[in-house]
Motif scaffolding. Structure first.
Motif, PDB file in Angstrom:
ATOM      1  N   TYR A 282       0.892  -1.161   0.000  1.00 40.59           N
ATOM      2  CA  TYR A 282       0.000   0.000   0.000  1.00 40.59           C
ATOM      3  C   TYR A 282       0.931   1.212   0.000  1.00 40.59           C
ATOM      4  O   TYR A 282       1.420   1.628   1.056  1.00 40.59           O
ATOM      5  N   PRO A 283       1.258   1.747  -1.189  1.00 37.54           N
ATOM      6  CA  PRO A 283       2.371   2.692  -1.310  1.00 37.54           C
ATOM      7  C   PRO A 283       2.300   3.889  -0.358  1.00 37.54           C
ATOM      8  O   PRO A 283       3.322   4.341   0.159  1.00 37.54           O
ATOM      9  N   ARG A 284       1.098   4.372  -0.098  1.00 32.09           N
ATOM     10  CA  ARG A 284       0.902   5.527   0.796  1.00 32.09           C
ATOM     11  C   ARG A 284       1.480   5.255   2.188  1.00 32.09           C
ATOM     12  O   ARG A 284       1.873   6.194   2.898  1.00 32.09           O
ATOM     13  N   SER A 285       1.545   3.964   2.566  1.00 28.70           N
ATOM     14  CA  SER A 285       1.943   3.605   3.937  1.00 28.70           C
ATOM     15  C   SER A 285       3.202   2.751   4.012  1.00 28.70           C
ATOM     16  O   SER A 285       3.476   2.172   5.053  1.00 28.70           O
ATOM     17  N   PHE A 286       3.953   2.657   2.925  1.00 28.87           N
ATOM     18  CA  PHE A 286       5.078   1.707   2.924  1.00 28.87           C
ATOM     19  C   PHE A 286       6.386   2.355   3.360  1.00 28.87           C
ATOM     20  O   PHE A 286       6.983   1.951   4.352  1.00 28.87           O
ATOM     21  N   GLN A 287       6.853   3.357   2.619  1.00 30.14           N
ATOM     22  CA  GLN A 287       8.090   4.049   2.988  1.00 30.14           C
ATOM     23  C   GLN A 287       8.096   5.437   2.372  1.00 30.14           C
ATOM     24  O   GLN A 287       7.959   5.590   1.161  1.00 30.14           O
ATOM     25  N   ASP A 288       8.276   6.441   3.227  1.00 28.48           N
ATOM     26  CA  ASP A 288       8.309   7.833   2.776  1.00 28.48           C
ATOM     27  C   ASP A 288       9.768   8.279   2.673  1.00 28.48           C
ATOM     28  O   ASP A 288      10.529   8.102   3.617  1.00 28.48           O
ATOM     29  N   THR A 289      10.149   8.852   1.526  1.00 29.69           N
ATOM     30  CA  THR A 289      11.544   9.314   1.380  1.00 29.69           C
ATOM     31  C   THR A 289      11.677  10.832   1.365  1.00 29.69           C
ATOM     32  O   THR A 289      12.783  11.352   1.451  1.00 29.69           O
ATOM     33  N   ASN A 290      10.548  11.574   1.229  1.00 29.17           N
ATOM     34  CA  ASN A 290      10.682  13.041   1.186  1.00 29.17           C
ATOM     35  C   ASN A 290      10.027  13.715   2.391  1.00 29.17           C
ATOM     36  O   ASN A 290       9.812  14.932   2.408  1.00 29.17           O
ATOM     37  N   ASP A 291       9.701  12.897   3.403  1.00 33.42           N
ATOM     38  CA  ASP A 291       9.218  13.392   4.699  1.00 33.42           C
ATOM     39  C   ASP A 291       7.948  14.236   4.639  1.00 33.42           C
ATOM     40  O   ASP A 291       7.728  15.122   5.456  1.00 33.42           O
ATOM     41  N   ASP A 292       7.083  13.904   3.655  1.00 31.42           N
ATOM     42  CA  ASP A 292       5.774  14.577   3.630  1.00 31.42           C
ATOM     43  C   ASP A 292       4.713  13.732   4.335  1.00 31.42           C
ATOM     44  O   ASP A 292       3.536  14.078   4.345  1.00 31.42           O
ATOM     45  N   GLY A 293       5.146  12.598   4.919  1.00 31.37           N
ATOM     46  CA  GLY A 293       4.212  11.759   5.671  1.00 31.37           C
ATOM     47  C   GLY A 293       3.451  10.768   4.826  1.00 31.37           C
ATOM     48  O   GLY A 293       2.620  10.012   5.323  1.00 31.37           O
ATOM     49  N   ILE A 294       3.750  10.754   3.497  1.00 29.81           N
ATOM     50  CA  ILE A 294       3.087   9.837   2.568  1.00 29.81           C
ATOM     51  C   ILE A 294       4.150   8.979   1.893  1.00 29.81           C
ATOM     52  O   ILE A 294       5.151   9.512   1.385  1.00 29.81           O
ATOM     53  N   GLY A 295       3.951   7.668   1.893  1.00 23.34           N
ATOM     54  CA  GLY A 295       4.893   6.777   1.224  1.00 23.34           C
ATOM     55  C   GLY A 295       4.991   7.099  -0.257  1.00 23.34           C
ATOM     56  O   GLY A 295       4.077   7.681  -0.835  1.00 23.34           O
ATOM     57  N   ASP A 296       6.105   6.718  -0.881  1.00 21.69           N
ATOM     58  CA  ASP A 296       6.300   7.062  -2.293  1.00 21.69           C
ATOM     59  C   ASP A 296       7.031   5.930  -3.018  1.00 21.69           C
ATOM     60  O   ASP A 296       7.471   4.957  -2.402  1.00 21.69           O
ATOM     61  N   ILE A 297       7.136   6.079  -4.337  1.00 23.25           N
ATOM     62  CA  ILE A 297       7.730   5.019  -5.163  1.00 23.25           C
ATOM     63  C   ILE A 297       9.221   4.852  -4.849  1.00 23.25           C
ATOM     64  O   ILE A 297       9.727   3.727  -4.790  1.00 23.25           O
ATOM     65  N   LYS A 298       9.922   5.959  -4.593  1.00 30.72           N
ATOM     66  CA  LYS A 298      11.342   5.855  -4.229  1.00 30.72           C
ATOM     67  C   LYS A 298      11.506   5.028  -2.946  1.00 30.72           C
ATOM     68  O   LYS A 298      12.497   4.326  -2.766  1.00 30.72           O
ATOM     69  N   GLY A 299      10.516   5.130  -2.067  1.00 34.82           N
ATOM     70  CA  GLY A 299      10.541   4.344  -0.827  1.00 34.82           C
ATOM     71  C   GLY A 299      10.464   2.851  -1.095  1.00 34.82           C
ATOM     72  O   GLY A 299      11.097   2.045  -0.407  1.00 34.82           O
ATOM     73  N   ILE A 300       9.685   2.479  -2.111  1.00 37.82           N
ATOM     74  CA  ILE A 300       9.584   1.050  -2.473  1.00 37.82           C
ATOM     75  C   ILE A 300      10.926   0.579  -3.033  1.00 37.82           C
ATOM     76  O   ILE A 300      11.424  -0.487  -2.663  1.00 37.82           O
TER      77      ILE A 300
END
Length: 537
Positions: free
Chosen positions: A15-33
C-alpha cells in the motif's frame, strides 16, 4: 508465451501511501519502495502488487483514478516508476499494477468531457439515464451507501456510481471506451510490468436498467476481449477482485482454456465473521470448522479447473492476527499458525505489507480519528439509525479499512522508520513490532514467512498436489493432506488459545519435518495455536 510462473510465486502487496516515505511529507512514495527492494528480495517474494499510484484526487485513496498514464504527485514521477520496474527486475521481482476499470474519478478528462452533454463523444463513456417519477432511474444502491445515481441538473440526467459519487461508472457497452482502456493497459504492459490486479472486475458486465451489478451476462465475453487485446500477449499474472464469486464462477474466470484471468480473489472465507444476510459491520464470532469447510470446498472444487488465490489480509481488511488470531501474548504464535495453515494450500499466496512481522489492528476511540470513507459513511448512517456510538466504534475497530493502512513498521525509531515527517495515519506499536527486530530474531514470524516462501519453490507437492480435508474429531484442530506422486504432506493447526486433543483415523509416521511453531514432536494434543507441516510415510 504464458509460462504460469505465478503458480509457484508468492506475491507481496504494498500500500504505497503507507510503505516508505523518502521526502518526509508523511506519505509513502515510489522511491521508498525502491529503497526497500533488498528487504523484499531477502524475504523471497516473486512479485509486488502495488495499490494504485496513478494521478487521483484520493476520494477513495487512489481507487478513483483521474489519469491512468500519470503517477500521482505524492508518489513521485513516471521516471520513478520506470526505475522501480527496472530495479525490481534486477532482483527477479515483478511489479503488478492495481487497475480500476469499472469506474474513474469524476475529475478524469473523460468524465469532464462527458458532462458537456449527449453530443460529446465521451458522454457515452459513462452510464447516463433519465430519472423516473421525479427521482433516480431505479433503486440501485451504492456500495458506500445511498443511491447509486447522482443527478446533474444542467443535463437533466443521472450518472451511475456503484461507489462514491466521485467515482462514476464506465459504460462497458461502448466499444470506443473499451478501446481506450485496451490502449491504456498496453501502455503499462509495454513498460514491462508483471500483470494487473483488477479492482471490482465482476462489476464491468453490469446491466443497470435491470439492476444487475455483479456477474452480468456479458462479463466473461468482456474479459475474453480484454485478454485478447491486452495481457494475453504477455507473460503476466492477472487477478480479479470478485466479491460475488462462487467456485463455479471462479472456474469461468480462471480456467486456462477460457483465456480470461489467471485467478480471482474470492471472499467467502472473509465473510464468515459477519451475521448472515447483514453487512460486514454486524459482527459474529468465527467458527474455525466453518472456515476449514470453506477453504476445503475451494481447494477441491477449483482443483484442475482453475486456480486459487490465498490470502488473509489486504488494504481493505483488518489485520488477521487481531481478527482471527491473538494480538496479545500469542501474537507471534497465532501469526505463524495462520501462515502455516494458508501457505500449504494450492494457489498463489498473497502477503500484505506488515503481515510478515505480525502487525495488528490500530484501535481508535472516536470517529475523528478515522480516515476511511467507508467507515465514516457507515458511522453517519448508523448514528441516524439509532445505533450507539460505542457499538459503531466496536465495528470500526474490528473491520475498518484503516486497520490495514497504518504505516509499515521498519524499526523502533521515530515513526517506526516510515517517515521523519508527520505520517498521514499514525504508526502503531513500533516498540516491539518492527522489521529490524524481526530480522534479528531467527525465531520470528518473518522467518516463518521466509521459510514458507522457500518451501513453495522447492516442494512440488505444495504447488501441484491433491488436497484432502482430514477429520480430527475437534472443531478447533484443522488438518489436511497434500499428495503428489507418492509424496504425502500433513498440515495440522490448533485454531485456539488452549490445548486441544485430536484423533486421526490414521497414525502419521514422520518422514520429514517441514515447519513447526513449537518443537518437532508429535503428541495426541496440540498446544495453543500450534501448527506444523510434515512429510509422512
Amino acid at each position: 508465451m504464458q509460462t504460469n510462473w505465478w503458480k509457484k510465486a508468492v506475491i507481496y502487496q504494498i500500500y504505497p501511501r503507507s510503505f516508505q516515505d523518502t521526502n518526509d511529507d508523511g506519505i509513502g512514495d515510489i522511491k521508498g519502495i525502491v529503497q526497500r527492494l533488498d528487504y523484499l528480495a531477502f524475504l523471497g517474494v516473486d512479485a509486488l502488487w502495488l495499490s494504485p499510484v496513478y494521478e487521483s484526487p484520493n476520494d477513495d485513496n487512489g481507487y478513483d483514478i483521474s489519469n491512468y498514464e500519470q503517477i500521482g504527485e505524492e508518489y513521485g514521477t513516471m521516471e520513478d516508476m520506470d526505475e522501480l520496474i527496472l530495479q525490481a527486475k534486477k532482483r527477479n521481482i515483478r511489479i503488478i499494477m492495481d487497475l480500476v476499470v469499472n469506474h474513474t474519478s469524476d475529475e478524469h478528462r473523460w468524465f469532464q468531457e462527458s458532462l458537456k452533454g449527449p453530443d460529446n463523444p465521451y458522454h457515452d463513456f459513462y452510464v447516463w439515464r433519465k430519472g423516473q417519477n421525479g427521482g433516480p432511474p431505479n433503486g440501485l444502491i451504492s456500495n458506500f451507501g445511498g443511491s447509486a445515481w447522482t443527478y446533474v441538473p444542467e443535463l437533466g440526467e443521472y450518472y451511475l456510481h456503484l461507489h462514491s459519487k466521485k467515482q462514476p461508472d464506465l459504460n462497458w457497452e461502448n466499444e470506443k471506451m473499451r478501446e481506450a482502456i485496451w490502449d491504456m493497459m498496453n501502455f503499462w504492459l509495454e513498460k514491462g510490468i508483471g500483470g494487473f490486479r483488477l479492482d471490482v472486475i465482476d462489476l464491468i458486465g453490469k446491466v443497470p436498467d435491470q439492476e444487475i451489478t455483479k456477474n452480468g451476462p456479458k462479463l466473461h465475453e468482456l474479459l475474453r476481449e480484454m485478454n485478447q487485446k491486452t495481457f494475453g500477449q504477455y507473460d503476466v499474472v492477472t487477478v480479479g477482485e470478485t466479491w460475488g464469486a462462487t467456485p463455479e464462477i471462479a472456474q469461468l474466470y480462471s480456467d486456462e482454456n477460457r483465456q480470461e484471468l489467471s485467478m480471482v480473489f474470492q471472499f467467502e472465507h472473509i465473510n464468515l465473521d459477519k451475521q448472515t444476510g447483514k453487512r460486514k459491520w454486524d459482527l459474529k464470532t468465527l467458527e474455525p470448522q466453518e472456515l476449514h469447510d470453506v477453504f476445503s470446498k475451494w481447494q477441491t472444487e477449483l482443483s484442475g479447473k482453475g486456480w486459487n488465490s490465498l490470502f488473509w489480509n489486504n488494504h481493505d481488511l483488518p489485520r488477521i492476527i487481531s481478527r482471527w488470531g491473538h494480538d496479545g501474548s500469542y501474537r507471534e504464535l497465532s501469526g505463524k499458525m495462520l501462515a502455516i495453515y494458508l501457505h500449504f494450500m494450492q494457489g498463489t499466496p498473497y502477503i500484505y505489507q506488515g503481515e510478515e512481522i505480525g502487525m495488528i489492528n490500530y484501535p481508535v476511540s472516536s470517529i475523528a480519528e478515522v480516515d476511511d470513507i467507508e467507515s465514516i459513511r457507515m458511522y453517519k448512517e448508523r448514528i441516524q439509525q439509532g445505533y450507539s456510538e460505542k457499538e459503531i466504534m466496536k465495528s470500526i475497530n474490528a473491520k475498518g479499512r484503516d486497520n490495514a493502512r497504518h504505516p509499515m513498521q521498519w524499526n523502533n525509531g521515530v515513526q517506526g522508520g516510515f517517515t521523519k515527517g508527520t505520517p498521514w495515519l499514525p504508526t502503531g506499536n513500533t516498540e516491539t513490532i518492527n522489521v529490524e527486530a524481526a530480522l534479528e530474531d531467527s525465531n520470528s514470524l518473518l522467518y516463518t514467512y521466509k521459510k514458507l516462501i522457500d518451501l513453495r519453490k522447492t516442494e512440488p507437492v505444495i504447488v501441484d498436489g491433491d488436497y484432502t480435508k482430514v477429520e480430527t474429531g475437534n472443531t478447533n484442530v484443522l488438518a489436511y493432506l497434500r499428495e503428489l506422486a507418492g509424496e504425502k504432506l500433513l498440515v495440522m493447526v490448533n485454531f485456539s488459545p488452549s490445548d486441544q486433543r485430536y484423533q486421526l483415523d490414521f497414525v502419521p509416521s514422520v518422514k520429514k519435518w517441514l515447519i513447526t511453531n513449537y518443537s518437532e514432536e508429535l503428541s495426541s494434543s496440540l498446544a495453543p495455536y500450534e501448527a506444523f507441516a510434515i512429510k509422512i510415510k
